[in-house]
Design an enzyme around this catalytic site. Structure first.
Site, mmCIF file in Angstrom:
data_model
loop_
_atom_site.group_PDB
_atom_site.id
_atom_site.type_symbol
_atom_site.label_atom_id
_atom_site.label_comp_id
_atom_site.label_asym_id
_atom_site.label_seq_id
_atom_site.Cartn_x
_atom_site.Cartn_y
_atom_site.Cartn_z
ATOM 1 N N TYR A 53 0.942 -1.108 -0.037
ATOM 2 C CA TYR A 53 -0.061 0.024 0.118
ATOM 3 C C TYR A 53 0.896 1.179 -0.037
ATOM 4 O O TYR A 53 1.076 1.738 0.971
ATOM 5 C CB TYR A 53 -1.093 0.036 1.320
ATOM 6 C CG TYR A 53 -1.931 -1.228 1.026
ATOM 7 C CD1 TYR A 53 -2.191 -1.811 -0.263
ATOM 8 C CD2 TYR A 53 -2.862 -1.562 2.231
ATOM 9 C CE1 TYR A 53 -3.143 -2.802 -0.330
ATOM 10 C CE2 TYR A 53 -3.703 -2.446 2.058
ATOM 11 C CZ TYR A 53 -3.882 -3.050 1.048
ATOM 12 O OH TYR A 53 -4.924 -4.112 0.817
ATOM 13 N N HIS A 128 -0.897 -12.259 -0.016
ATOM 14 C CA HIS A 128 -1.686 -11.194 -0.462
ATOM 15 C C HIS A 128 -2.454 -11.763 -1.813
ATOM 16 O O HIS A 128 -3.642 -11.585 -1.876
ATOM 17 C CB HIS A 128 -0.686 -10.206 -1.147
ATOM 18 C CG HIS A 128 -1.536 -8.933 -1.099
ATOM 19 N ND1 HIS A 128 -0.933 -7.535 -0.715
ATOM 20 C CD2 HIS A 128 -2.961 -8.472 -1.477
ATOM 21 C CE1 HIS A 128 -1.996 -6.773 -0.877
ATOM 22 N NE2 HIS A 128 -3.204 -7.235 -1.079
ATOM 23 N N GLY A 212 -15.442 -0.497 -2.735
ATOM 24 C CA GLY A 212 -14.092 -0.135 -3.284
ATOM 25 C C GLY A 212 -14.214 1.523 -3.297
ATOM 26 O O GLY A 212 -15.067 2.141 -3.406
HETATM 27 N N1 LIG Z 1 -6.408 -8.385 -0.361
HETATM 28 C C1 LIG Z 1 -6.722 -7.507 -1.154
HETATM 29 O O1 LIG Z 1 -6.275 -8.185 -2.365
HETATM 30 C C2 LIG Z 1 -7.335 -6.261 -1.030
HETATM 31 C C3 LIG Z 1 -7.820 -5.602 -2.256
HETATM 32 C C4 LIG Z 1 -8.250 -4.483 -1.868
HETATM 33 C C5 LIG Z 1 -8.623 -3.889 -0.788
HETATM 34 N N2 LIG Z 1 -8.320 -4.616 0.451
HETATM 35 C C6 LIG Z 1 -8.343 -4.417 1.782
HETATM 36 O O2 LIG Z 1 -9.808 -3.957 1.989
HETATM 37 C C7 LIG Z 1 -9.891 -2.602 2.661
HETATM 38 C C8 LIG Z 1 -11.209 -2.102 2.158
HETATM 39 O O3 LIG Z 1 -11.439 -2.009 0.623
HETATM 40 P P1 LIG Z 1 -11.335 -0.735 -0.019
HETATM 41 O O4 LIG Z 1 -10.687 0.375 0.777
HETATM 42 O O5 LIG Z 1 -10.842 -0.990 -1.560
HETATM 43 O O6 LIG Z 1 -12.897 -0.335 -0.439
HETATM 44 P P2 LIG Z 1 -14.014 -0.267 0.607
HETATM 45 O O7 LIG Z 1 -13.916 -0.330 1.801
HETATM 46 O O8 LIG Z 1 -15.327 -0.728 -0.232
HETATM 47 O O9 LIG Z 1 -14.375 1.359 0.455
HETATM 48 C C9 LIG Z 1 -13.306 2.488 1.051
HETATM 49 C C10 LIG Z 1 -13.957 3.784 0.900
HETATM 50 O O10 LIG Z 1 -15.239 3.735 1.370
HETATM 51 C C11 LIG Z 1 -15.442 5.157 1.929
HETATM 52 N N3 LIG Z 1 -16.447 4.737 3.246
HETATM 53 C C12 LIG Z 1 -15.850 3.858 4.395
HETATM 54 N N4 LIG Z 1 -16.932 4.043 5.299
HETATM 55 C C13 LIG Z 1 -17.827 4.693 4.627
HETATM 56 C C14 LIG Z 1 -19.027 5.132 5.409
HETATM 57 N N5 LIG Z 1 -19.604 4.626 6.228
HETATM 58 N N6 LIG Z 1 -20.108 5.832 4.556
HETATM 59 C C15 LIG Z 1 -19.580 6.215 3.407
HETATM 60 N N7 LIG Z 1 -18.022 5.919 2.870
HETATM 61 C C16 LIG Z 1 -17.432 5.330 3.453
HETATM 62 C C17 LIG Z 1 -14.006 5.558 2.358
HETATM 63 O O11 LIG Z 1 -14.160 6.894 2.126
HETATM 64 P P3 LIG Z 1 -13.206 8.115 2.550
HETATM 65 O O12 LIG Z 1 -11.895 7.608 1.919
HETATM 66 O O13 LIG Z 1 -13.604 9.294 2.016
HETATM 67 O O14 LIG Z 1 -13.239 7.888 4.082
HETATM 68 C C18 LIG Z 1 -13.202 4.793 1.501
HETATM 69 O O15 LIG Z 1 -12.386 5.594 0.430
HETATM 70 C C19 LIG Z 1 -8.538 -1.821 1.966
HETATM 71 O O16 LIG Z 1 -8.406 -0.566 2.504
HETATM 72 C C20 LIG Z 1 -7.620 -2.784 2.115
HETATM 73 O O17 LIG Z 1 -7.099 -2.884 3.488
HETATM 74 C C21 LIG Z 1 -7.613 -5.882 0.217
#
Ligand SMILES: NC(=O)c1ccc[n+]([C@@H]2O[C@H](COP(=O)([O-])OP(=O)(O)OC[C@H]3O[C@@H](n4cnc5c(N)ncnc54)[C@H](OP(=O)(O)O)[C@@H]3O)[C@@H](O)[C@H]2O)c1
Length: 284
Positions: A53, A128, A212
């Site tokens: 990241y 990962h 996402g």
């Molecule tokens: N293992 C893998 O291959 C992989 C791939 C992708 C992600 N991940 C992990 O999974 C985590 C989560 O996935 P993601 O970050 O891709 O997507 P997500 O959690 O679906 O969406 C993240 C976005 O949601 C917004 N958000 C969060 N809570 C909210 C709420 N209550 N109301 C409105 N908006 C909200 C945030 O906005 P703001 O930025 O404005 O706060 C953030 O930018 C990642 O951070 C990472 O740690 C892992």
């Protein structure tokens, strides 16, 4: 916050995903620290990160460093926080994501993560993503060695299919603690992996649970049922999405990402939201 279990460790039922604080579109470090502290204050005790990241090639571990800084400055008890990191992805700096499942590379990556996090052993270390150039058993074998050597306390995998989950569980001698796969209202094809984890008693960590980065804010516009049920409870559609997946199994622990304190404060409250049986049937 209600608790769930990963391996032998209890964590809050909603975790924090660190990715939005370190990749393209990231905020300044101060806001990221405030976001992590807001999560901790809200009862979050699982923080998901990865060495990959980051944006530029020379800042591997950007997100791990931020988390270590936030935990060091936070006034609370950091010993109760499980930091889950990952190895096996790399970012050469041109915006792309590459994979490297070479066992020796994974061991070096884990050592580097351990140093950045400033711990004796990594709380949860996740492979990962499978590398098509390396037999899966070899990559997972490296994770087993790290576990046996005490470099990591818990072992997990990510982006795995049911065969890989069974294989990893066997290679790890029944010690596979978690599986992290994409799962959200928009992306439901990981339901078989979720069911298998439920059956085996392995924690299932839905990633990108709100659809996402860039799509999470409009979840209620895209999926009206989540918005309508949210209105009925006086909560956001995002909270409904997280409560819906929590209800699928006691082994589910979503890790919504955030780059603003308000987002994770709102998401954390989903742990206390109970949807009716009728609402759950309606959401599918
Ligand atoms: N293992 C893998 O291959 C992989 C791939 C992708 C992600 N991940 C992990 O999974 C985590 C989560 O996935 P993601 O970050 O891709 O997507 P997500 O959690 O679906 O969406 C993240 C976005 O949601 C917004 N958000 C969060 N809570 C909210 C709420 N209550 N109301 C409105 N908006 C909200 C945030 O906005 P703001 O930025 O404005 O706060 C953030 O930018 C990642 O951070 C990472 O740690 C892992």
């Amino acid at each position: 916050m209600k608790r769930r279990t990963i391996g032998n460790v209890q964590v809050g039922a909603i975790g924090l995903g660190g990715m939005p604080m370190s990749i393209e579109g990231r905020p300044d470090p101060q806001r990221s620290i405030e976001t992590i502290v807001a999560a901790l204050e809200g009862g979050v005790t699982l923080i998901d990160t990865a060495d990959a990241y980051h944006i530029h090639a020379d800042e591997v571990g950007h997100n791990e460093t931020l988390i270590a800084q936030a935990l060091a400055t936070w006034g609370g008890d950091a010993s109760g926080v499980l930091v889950a990191t990952k190895g096996g992805h790399q970012r050469p700096g041109d915006g792309s994501w590459t994979v490297n499942g070479d066992p020796e590379y994974l061991k070096q990556a884990a050592e580097a993560s351990l140093k950045r996090l400033g711990v004796d052993a990594i709380g949860l270390y996740q492979f990962h993503r499978p590398d098509p150039k390396v037999p899966y058993a070899d990559s997972v074998g490296a994770i087993r060695d790290l576990l046996d050597e005490g470099k990591i306390r818990l072992a997990g995998i990510s982006n795995a299919n049911p065969d890989q989950i069974r294989q990893a569980h066997e290679i790890l001698g029944g010690r596979l603690a978690s599986v992290q796969n994409q799962f959200s209202p928009a992306f439901r094809t990981s339901e078989p992996e979720l069911r298998l984890c439920d059956e085996l008693g392995i924690a299932f960590l839905p990633y990108s649970p709100l659809g996402g980065i860039g799509k999470a804010g409009s979840l209620g516009d895209t999926f009206e049922k989540f918005a309508l049920i949210g209105e009925a409870h006086g909560v956001s559609p995002q909270q409904v999405a997280l409560a819906w997946m929590l209800a699928k199994s006691p082994h589910v622990i979503p890790i919504p990402g955030a780059s603003r304190p308000a987002s994770i404060r709102d998401s954390a409250q989903a742990a206390e939201l109970t949807l009716s049986q009728g609402q759950l049937v309606d959401l599918g």
